[in-house]
Design an enzyme around this catalytic site. Structure first.
Site, PDB file in Angstrom:
ATOM      1  N   HIS A 157      25.585  31.961 -12.172  1.00  0.00           N
ATOM      2  CA  HIS A 157      26.054  32.139 -13.491  1.00  0.00           C
ATOM      3  C   HIS A 157      25.278  31.055 -14.492  1.00  0.00           C
ATOM      4  O   HIS A 157      25.933  30.544 -15.374  1.00  0.00           O
ATOM      5  CB  HIS A 157      27.578  32.039 -13.793  1.00  0.00           C
ATOM      6  CG  HIS A 157      28.350  32.882 -12.838  1.00  0.00           C
ATOM      7  ND1 HIS A 157      28.884  34.096 -12.967  1.00  0.00           N
ATOM      8  CD2 HIS A 157      28.640  32.688 -11.349  1.00  0.00           C
ATOM      9  CE1 HIS A 157      29.571  34.646 -12.054  1.00  0.00           C
ATOM     10  NE2 HIS A 157      29.359  33.659 -11.005  1.00  0.00           N
ATOM     11  N   SER A 278       1.086  24.767 -30.529  1.00  0.00           N
ATOM     12  CA  SER A 278       1.728  25.366 -31.657  1.00  0.00           C
ATOM     13  C   SER A 278       0.801  24.975 -32.881  1.00  0.00           C
ATOM     14  O   SER A 278       0.139  24.082 -32.647  1.00  0.00           O
ATOM     15  CB  SER A 278       2.975  24.778 -31.950  1.00  0.00           C
ATOM     16  OG  SER A 278       3.263  24.802 -33.293  1.00  0.00           O
ATOM     17  N   LYS A 284       4.389  20.572 -29.408  1.00  0.00           N
ATOM     18  CA  LYS A 284       4.557  21.601 -28.578  1.00  0.00           C
ATOM     19  C   LYS A 284       3.644  21.864 -27.482  1.00  0.00           C
ATOM     20  O   LYS A 284       2.475  21.869 -27.505  1.00  0.00           O
ATOM     21  CB  LYS A 284       4.641  22.962 -29.144  1.00  0.00           C
ATOM     22  CG  LYS A 284       5.906  22.894 -30.254  1.00  0.00           C
ATOM     23  CD  LYS A 284       7.135  22.727 -29.710  1.00  0.00           C
ATOM     24  CE  LYS A 284       7.909  24.186 -28.909  1.00  0.00           C
ATOM     25  NZ  LYS A 284       8.172  25.115 -29.668  1.00  0.00           N
ATOM     26  N   GLU A 291       6.299  33.484 -20.428  1.00  0.00           N
ATOM     27  CA  GLU A 291       6.923  34.078 -21.506  1.00  0.00           C
ATOM     28  C   GLU A 291       6.459  35.545 -21.900  1.00  0.00           C
ATOM     29  O   GLU A 291       7.134  36.540 -21.671  1.00  0.00           O
ATOM     30  CB  GLU A 291       6.877  33.624 -22.987  1.00  0.00           C
ATOM     31  CG  GLU A 291       7.643  32.512 -22.923  1.00  0.00           C
ATOM     32  CD  GLU A 291       7.453  31.471 -24.311  1.00  0.00           C
ATOM     33  OE1 GLU A 291       7.945  31.926 -25.253  1.00  0.00           O
ATOM     34  OE2 GLU A 291       6.533  30.771 -24.258  1.00  0.00           O
TER      35      GLU A 291
END
Ligand code: ARG
Length: 458
Positions: A157, A278, A284, A291
């Site tokens: 969980h 970025s 970043k 992803e």
């Protein structure tokens, strides 16, 4: 306008938009090698059946190999009339060798031709996919071997559950990929069945030896029913299904990595080679490799669903709807042929952060071990669970971690807690107690690695 394969029957030209609508050459041109291989076998079968002479056969074979060279060298010039790869090859063959080219299609239909091509194409690509899958498995096993000592919280969980070896978590993906390999192997078993010689749907009447065609093309059997043979796409669906499940596994791996690479977790750091920056925020470093893996998995599911829906309402036998089988298939293969090696590189170059994993190990992860401590003293598990649950709540109320409770406090919770309860607060010990086969103890993980290495070799 353009010469059509069916122009005898027609008096009007195809509408220009219809022409574009009908055309599949732009995406099925990649079948050229399979198509030409199929045609070469077919030319030989025609000669054996006495439909072309030996000289004509050689002319056909020679012309076909010239067309193949043009595709391979990138000099093939498509004509506006090239509706699909089959039309294109035949048109070019006629330009090269003249009217004998017109004999090649005797007894053959694009219906048996196209499905033969796709089967040939898939055999090669599934073999390649298997190699890429083992490549990723290899990267996983290497990381698992290198980090055998490393412990981290295991989650259920997404809440801290019990300590596990980092290797154990990593290897869980090995086994998912192993089943993916098995699924694709199984799909591969049903592909070398040769549909060629089925004609449009009814078979042929010209004495063409189908067993010969199958042997020539490396198939293991011939199809048993010509209607089924030209309209069967379940072999593609099986690959799309195996691909979708594999994509789902890669997506879950990617999700774990994305999470663990965040500053909040900080368990792993992706190599810059598999990250991007970025355009706006200078600090970043984004895990785009992971992803995109997660993102592309959605397409793989879509490709499966797309063909299932296309196929489900089709009347027997071939219907043009089936031309829509190719783009989802090619898309899935292309995606996987990139996703798998990128995933392997990402895992191979990923750095782990032992300090952050260690810092995430808190005493609550040992609550089950405390219950097991009482169980070993004869307390029924349900009761032990309740006692430790109360200890956890007490700790929360008192602002203490479990190991900070005094022996007096433990005794108050249960007289069975003795001085040796402090031994429970050892993550390594907890992990080592999970020595059941498939568990997270070192010996069990080592056995997993040995088993994994054996499977990769097959
Ligand atoms: N381009 C077609 C396909 O991919 C080839 C078969 C066409 N057959 C036909 N009868 N029009 O399905």
């Amino acid at each position: 306008m353009h010469v059509k394969l069916w122009e005898g029957r027609f008096t009007q030209e195809t509408d220009e938009l219809m022409e574009r609508f009908n055309r599949s050459f732009d995406f099925d041109r990649r079948l050229y090698a399979a198509d030409i291989q199929g045609s070469m076998a077919y030319a030989k079968a025609l000669a054996r059946a006495g439909i072309v002479t030996a000289d004509e056969r050689d002319l056909l074979l020679d012309g076909l190999s010239q067309v193949r060279d043009e595709f391979e060298e990138g000099t093939f010039q498509p004509a506006p009339s090239d509706e699909d790869i089959h039309t294109a090859v035949e048109r070019r063959l006629r330009e090269l060798i003249g009217p004998v080219a017109g004999k090649l299609h005797t007894g053959r239909s694009r219906n048996d031709q196209v499905v033969t091509d796709v089967r040939i194409y898939l055999m090669e690509h599934l073999d390649r996919l298997d190699g890429l899958l083992t490549g990723l498995q290899g990267a996983i096993v290497e990381q698992a071997e290198d980090q055998l000592d490393l412990l981290m919280p295991g989650y259920t969980h997404l809440q801290r559950a019990q300590p596990v070896r980092f290797s154990h978590w990593m290897l869980s993906y090995f086994w998912m990929l192993q089943r993916d390999r098995e699924r694709l192997h199984d799909a591969r078993r049903r592909i070398p069945v040769c549909p060629l010689g089925s004609g449009a749907l009814a078979g042929h009447s010209l004495g063409i030896d189908r067993e010969f065609l199958a042997r020539e093309l490396g198939f293991q059997a011939i199809s048993e029913n010509s209607i089924d043979a030209v309209s069967d796409r379940d072999f593609i669906l099986e690959v799309l299904s195996g691909g979708a499940i594999l994509g789902m596994h890669l997506s879950r791996l990617a999700e774990d990595i994305t999470l663990y690479a965040s500053a909040e977790f900080g368990f792993v750091e992706l190599n810059e080679a598999y990250s991007t920056g970025s355009s706006l925020m200078p600090q970043k470093k984004n895990p785009d490799s992971a992803e995109l893996m997660r993102g592309k998995a959605g397409r793989l599911v879509g490709n499966l669903v797309s063909l299932l829906v296309t196929a489900k309402g089709l009347p027997a036998a071939y219907d043009k709807d089936l031309q829509e089988d190719k783009e989802p298939l090619f898309d899935t293969l292309d995606a996987l042929e990139l996703m798998l090696p990128v995933a392997a590189g990402m895992i191979r170059t990923m750095r782990v952060n032992p300090g952050r994993m260690r810092a995430a190990l808190d005493d609550s992860l040992l609550a089950t071990d405390l219950a097991d401590y009482l169980v070993r003293k004869g307390v029924p598990f349900r009761r032990a669970h309740n006692i430790v649950g109360r200890a956890v709540r007490y700790g929360i109320e008192e602002g203490k971690s479990l190991r900070e409770l005094s022996s007096a406090e433990w005794r108050r919770l249960s007289p069975l807690f003795e001085a040796d309860v402090v031994d429970v607060f050892d993550f390594e010990r907890s992990v080592e107690q999970k020595s059941s086969p498939g568990g997270t103890a070192r010996s069990a993980v080592e056995a997993q690695i040995a088993g994994a290495r054996e499977l990769m070799a097959t």
